[in-house]
Design a protein around this motif. Structure first.
Motif, PDB file in Angstrom:
ATOM      1  N   VAL A   4      -1.479 -45.168  10.216  1.00  0.00           N
ATOM      2  CA  VAL A   4      -2.075 -44.863  11.512  1.00  0.00           C
ATOM      3  C   VAL A   4      -3.591 -44.858  11.382  1.00  0.00           C
ATOM      4  O   VAL A   4      -4.158 -44.334  10.431  1.00  0.00           O
ATOM      5  CB  VAL A   4      -1.579 -43.511  12.072  1.00  0.00           C
ATOM      6  N   ILE A   5      -4.245 -45.513  12.333  1.00  0.00           N
ATOM      7  CA  ILE A   5      -5.689 -45.378  12.532  1.00  0.00           C
ATOM      8  C   ILE A   5      -5.847 -44.399  13.686  1.00  0.00           C
ATOM      9  O   ILE A   5      -5.295 -44.608  14.770  1.00  0.00           O
ATOM     10  CB  ILE A   5      -6.347 -46.721  12.886  1.00  0.00           C
ATOM     11  N   GLU A   6      -6.584 -43.321  13.479  1.00  0.00           N
ATOM     12  CA  GLU A   6      -6.669 -42.288  14.513  1.00  0.00           C
ATOM     13  C   GLU A   6      -8.123 -41.903  14.791  1.00  0.00           C
ATOM     14  O   GLU A   6      -9.020 -42.161  14.002  1.00  0.00           O
ATOM     15  CB  GLU A   6      -5.860 -41.061  14.089  1.00  0.00           C
ATOM     16  N   ASN A   7      -8.322 -41.335  15.988  1.00  0.00           N
ATOM     17  CA  ASN A   7      -9.631 -40.841  16.437  1.00  0.00           C
ATOM     18  C   ASN A   7     -10.662 -41.956  16.573  1.00  0.00           C
ATOM     19  O   ASN A   7     -11.870 -41.729  16.426  1.00  0.00           O
ATOM     20  CB  ASN A   7     -10.171 -39.764  15.478  1.00  0.00           C
ATOM     21  N   VAL A  25      -3.819 -46.293  16.600  1.00  0.00           N
ATOM     22  CA  VAL A  25      -2.988 -47.480  16.430  1.00  0.00           C
ATOM     23  C   VAL A  25      -2.032 -47.185  15.285  1.00  0.00           C
ATOM     24  O   VAL A  25      -2.458 -46.810  14.186  1.00  0.00           O
ATOM     25  CB  VAL A  25      -3.823 -48.732  16.084  1.00  0.00           C
ATOM     26  N   VAL A  26      -0.739 -47.338  15.541  1.00  0.00           N
ATOM     27  CA  VAL A  26       0.276 -47.112  14.516  1.00  0.00           C
ATOM     28  C   VAL A  26       0.813 -48.466  14.063  1.00  0.00           C
ATOM     29  O   VAL A  26       1.141 -49.329  14.879  1.00  0.00           O
ATOM     30  CB  VAL A  26       1.431 -46.224  15.033  1.00  0.00           C
ATOM     31  N   PRO A  39      -4.479 -37.824  20.353  1.00  0.00           N
ATOM     32  CA  PRO A  39      -3.995 -37.671  18.968  1.00  0.00           C
ATOM     33  C   PRO A  39      -2.849 -38.634  18.671  1.00  0.00           C
ATOM     34  O   PRO A  39      -2.081 -39.019  19.555  1.00  0.00           O
ATOM     35  CB  PRO A  39      -3.521 -36.218  18.922  1.00  0.00           C
ATOM     36  N   ALA A  40      -2.729 -39.001  17.407  1.00  0.00           N
ATOM     37  CA  ALA A  40      -1.632 -39.871  16.983  1.00  0.00           C
ATOM     38  C   ALA A  40      -0.301 -39.147  17.109  1.00  0.00           C
ATOM     39  O   ALA A  40      -0.230 -37.914  16.998  1.00  0.00           O
ATOM     40  CB  ALA A  40      -1.858 -40.304  15.543  1.00  0.00           C
ATOM     41  N   PRO A  41       0.783 -39.861  17.341  1.00  0.00           N
ATOM     42  CA  PRO A  41       2.100 -39.235  17.406  1.00  0.00           C
ATOM     43  C   PRO A  41       2.423 -38.511  16.095  1.00  0.00           C
ATOM     44  O   PRO A  41       2.036 -38.948  15.007  1.00  0.00           O
ATOM     45  CB  PRO A  41       3.048 -40.422  17.623  1.00  0.00           C
ATOM     46  N   ARG A  48      -3.253 -42.374   6.544  1.00  0.00           N
ATOM     47  CA  ARG A  48      -3.960 -42.032   7.777  1.00  0.00           C
ATOM     48  C   ARG A  48      -5.410 -42.481   7.595  1.00  0.00           C
ATOM     49  O   ARG A  48      -6.095 -42.081   6.647  1.00  0.00           O
ATOM     50  CB  ARG A  48      -3.897 -40.537   8.054  1.00  0.00           C
ATOM     51  N   ILE A  49      -5.885 -43.334   8.495  1.00  0.00           N
ATOM     52  CA  ILE A  49      -7.242 -43.865   8.425  1.00  0.00           C
ATOM     53  C   ILE A  49      -8.076 -43.188   9.493  1.00  0.00           C
ATOM     54  O   ILE A  49      -7.742 -43.258  10.680  1.00  0.00           O
ATOM     55  CB  ILE A  49      -7.243 -45.396   8.620  1.00  0.00           C
ATOM     56  N   ASP A  50      -9.137 -42.538   9.093  1.00  0.00           N
ATOM     57  CA  ASP A  50      -9.992 -41.810  10.024  1.00  0.00           C
ATOM     58  C   ASP A  50     -10.891 -42.800  10.767  1.00  0.00           C
ATOM     59  O   ASP A  50     -11.679 -43.511  10.151  1.00  0.00           O
ATOM     60  CB  ASP A  50     -10.839 -40.790   9.261  1.00  0.00           C
TER      61      ASP A  50
END
Length: 449
Positions: A4-7, A25-26, A39-41, A48-50
């Protein structure tokens, strides 16, 4: 593998132009499985990629390149196109597969580090006894980890037939067609996640016979692959075409069956209004190469008019011997600047420049259902641009920062969910080794007689 790429800010480049100020993006294995805001699911993730301070876009698509030219950068720096070709053809005639592999590896590495995940490479130089040039490109692509569309090019019209290339650098017509068919049979992958595809690509009207142009079109359509060539790059080309066949390059292409939605053309700088309408009506693609056109002084392509006519337009770096930087990210800015120089400040927006570098390129290559946007079901070919730091501080629009500012470093480049670049560094191969190989190959190419 679930990532997941998050934030992150996300410019999806989907049909609605959806943009997400902060979202996720998951990715599962090769595919995008979820895109959204906030927020990611919840769930288990292998990585997890910040994405804070970063922008996610589709991986950029380079619709026109000549990777072998990485071994001959910096030559003929003040020449016109025809002068440049005359000086460089004899050097390129000494290429072998080892040199091509070293140059292609370096070129693909540079492209990856500027956000590019898919490359169309037009290789039309096949010196005698030079080894397997197509395999050299395939192995370079495998080494770097990108996707490649190898345009198996060809020339059969040497100096003795009124062409520009030396006679020892051209192939017999039938040999060129057989070589193209062999490349298709050996390497063309029709699967949706293909890393290698092949297209047919006679070089240009001034180095190719009519028989090779028509034969290549017949072969490509029989085999179900795409067609590519240079067209309408310079006024010299138009003058020669008018003198030899009594029509413009675009009219000549139409006459030979070289317009259609399975064709994309490099440069298309000098087009009459009727030719622009024809490209739009037939959905013939255009590979716009702004930096190369500027380097060689060939003119500014009518990008706004082509887009308005309905023609797919993608971006191209072109060979590094006419674009020594060799990066694709900067072509976003160059395309916008050239369009506005030709048509004023409304000629191209930042979003349209990004569209050309992603979905426009995917359309040119016939892969719009697989790549070119950040959407569920598409391949996870993604660029995560780092907009932290001095160069982007205070720019609130991340797409404007990407297109108008200095090309940002790549925090992460994913091709089919696999990391190719991280923290601005190539992770699939050693950059220092690639540089040494290129330096040695370039020196050997220039010294060989």
């Amino acid at each position: 593998m679930r990532t997941v790429i998050e934030n992150a800010a996300i410019a999806t480049v989907d049909a609605s132009g959806t943009e997400i100020p902060s979202g996720y993006v998951v990715i599962e294995d090769e595919l995008i499985v979820a895109v959204g805001e906030g927020p990611a699911p919840a769930g288990e993730y292998d990585e997890r990629i910040d994405g804070r301070g970063r922008l996610v876009t589709p991986g950029l698509v380079n619709t026109h390149h000549h990777l072998y030219q990485w071994a001959t950068r910096g030559l003929a720096a003040d020449h016109t196109l025809f002068e440049w070709l005359v000086e460089l053809y004899p050097i390129w005639g000494r290429l072998d597969a080892e040199i091509t592999h070293a140059a292609a590896t370096a070129g693909l590495a540079r492209l990856a580090m500027t956000g590019c995940t898919t490359v169309a490479d037009h290789h039309y130089v096949f010196p005698r006894d030079a080894g397997d040039q197509v395999e050299a490109l395939v192995s370079a692509n495998s080494r770097v980890g990108t996707r490649i569309h190898i345009v198996r090019g060809s020339m059969d019209r040497g100096e003795s037939d009124g062409g520009l290339p030396p006679d020892n650098l051209v192939e017999e017509t039938e040999a060129a067609l057989l070589g193209t068919e062999r490349a298709i049979d050996q390497h063309h992958d029709t699967s949706a996640n293909a890393r290698v595809r092949i297209a047919a690509g006679p070089c240009s009207p001034f180095s190719v016979s009519e028989r090779l142009m028509t034969g290549a079109a017949e072969l490509a359509r029989r085999k179900g692959v795409r067609l590519h060539t240079h067209l309408a790059e310079t006024l010299d080309e138009e003058e020669q075409c008018l003198a030899e066949v009594g029509c413009t390059p675009a009219e000549y292409a139409d006459k030979l069956g070289w317009l259609g939605d399975d064709v994309w053309l490099a440069h298309t700088v000098h087009l009459a209004p009727e030719a622009i309408r024809k490209l739009g009506a037939t959905r013939t693609g255009s590979a716009h190469c702004p930096t190369s056109n500027g380097r060689l002084g060939t003119g500014i392509a009518p990008v706004r008019a082509l887009l308005d006519a309905g023609a797919p337009v993608g971006l191209g770096v072109d060979g590094a011997a006419s674009n020594e930087s060799g990066g694709l990210g900067e072509e976003l800015r160059q395309s916008l600047f050239q369009a506005r120089q030709r048509g004023g400040p409304k000629a191209l927006t930042t979003r349209q420049a990004l569209w050309m570098g992603t979905m426009g390129g995917a359309r040119c290559l016939g892969r719009e259902s697989e790549i070119g946007s950040v959407e569920v079901g598409k391949l996870a070919d993604l660029a995560l641009w780092d907009l932290n730091g001095l160069l982007y501080a205070g720019i609130t629009d991340p797409v404007a920062a990407l297109v108008l500012g200095a090309t940002p470093p790549i925090a992460r480049l994913l091709v089919g969910g696999k990391t190719v670049v991280s923290g601005g560094e190539l992770r699939t191969a050693d950059e220092a080794s690639i540089a040494r190989e290129l330096s040695a190959a370039s020196a050997r190419l220039r010294e060989t007689r």
